[in-house]
Write an enzyme that holds these catalytic residues in place. Structure first.
Site, short mmCIF file in Angstrom:
data_model
loop_
_atom_site.label_atom_id
_atom_site.label_comp_id
_atom_site.label_asym_id
_atom_site.label_seq_id
_atom_site.Cartn_x
_atom_site.Cartn_y
_atom_site.Cartn_z
N GLY A 28 0.93 -1.08 0.01
CA GLY A 28 0.19 0.12 0.09
C GLY A 28 0.84 1.33 0.05
CB SER A 29 -0.02 4.68 -0.47
OG SER A 29 -1.01 4.83 0.48
CE LYS A 95 -3.36 -5.32 6.53
NZ LYS A 95 -2.72 -4.20 5.62
CD GLU A 104 -1.99 -6.26 3.07
OE1 GLU A 104 -1.68 -5.35 2.51
OE2 GLU A 104 -3.32 -6.42 3.35
CE LYS A 122 -6.51 5.31 4.62
NZ LYS A 122 -5.22 4.65 4.24
#
Length: 234
Positions: A28-29, A95, A104, A122
């Site tokens: 992810g980012s 997630k 993950e 988040k």
């Protein structure tokens, strides 16, 4: 949230990494910032061995010459650093926005500790409030699985139907493991443990994006800097 603040959160997680550690690398980012920073340390002689949670993370790590292994070779990891789509006050997570939730979760479950790095958007008071729950499913029997997920949704007070994730209209998203993803919007999830059990009881469900009692520390980028959260705080 600026990328600079995300990078600051990643830098705080990196400060918890010790030489010789076996690390899980998230997807992810925000996790990308951690991998970039780790690559800088490796280039300077830092010793570690890592297991990536996605093919994308593996490509990034290899480009940075970060040593990689797998969970066939390593029986246990010291630490996993990953992102999240929702974080509640107990540091339970949703997630899976990037589609890597199965790997993950396998990597996190194989780790002695999990650190989450994210931005303040988040943070939620209750899981499911803003983000749909990703559910990884087998392509075989998709219709039956989808109906069973809809029944679980209804039993937990959700309205609507699960939607099949697509990369383009008519083109399903396919995970690194060759599975599909159903996104199910529950609203506020009041009984996450029960929901977890009910979803995993469905034969076609491979895994879901509820990460419960797995994370102990989160570094959250806010406009006022990086905030450290531990289980039970917000």
């Amino acid at each position: 949230m600026s990328e600079d603040l995300k990078r600051q959160a990643a830098a705080m997680a990196l400060a918890d990494v010790r030489p010789g550690m076996r690390l899980g690398l998230g997807t992810g980012s925000t996790a990308r910032h951690f991998v970039d920073l780790l690559g800088e340390k490796v280039a300077a002689g830092f010793d570690c061995i890592c297991v990536p949670t996605s093919e994308a993370t593996a490509r990034q790590a290899l480009a940075l010459n970060i040593p990689l292994s797998d969970l066939e070779t390593l029986d246990r990891l010291d630490l996993t650093v990953d992102g999240a789509d929702e974080i509640d006050p107990q540091l339970d997570l949703i997630k899976g926005a990037g589609g890597a939730l199965l790997r993950e979760k396998i990597v996190a479950a194989s780790s002695d500790a999990m650190i989450v790095i994210a931005d303040a958007s988040k943070l939620v008071t209750t899981l499911g409030a803003r983000f749909p729950l990703p559910i990884e499913v087998n392509g075989f029997g998709l219709g039956a699985t989808r109906r069973a997920v809809a029944e679980v949704m209804a039993s937990h007070g959700a309205t609507g139907e699960p939607s099949l994730r697509e990369t383009a209209p008519g083109t399903p998203f396919v995970t690194d493991g060759g599975h599909l993803i159903l996104d199910a919007f529950f609203g506020r999830i009041s009984r996450p443990e029960a929901l977890s059990r009910d979803l995993l009881d469905i034969a076609g469900v491979v895994q879901h994006g509820l990460f419960l009692k797995m994370c102990k520390t989160a570094y959250v980028a806010t406009p006022d800097g990086v905030k450290t959260l531990t289980s039970g705080t917000n």
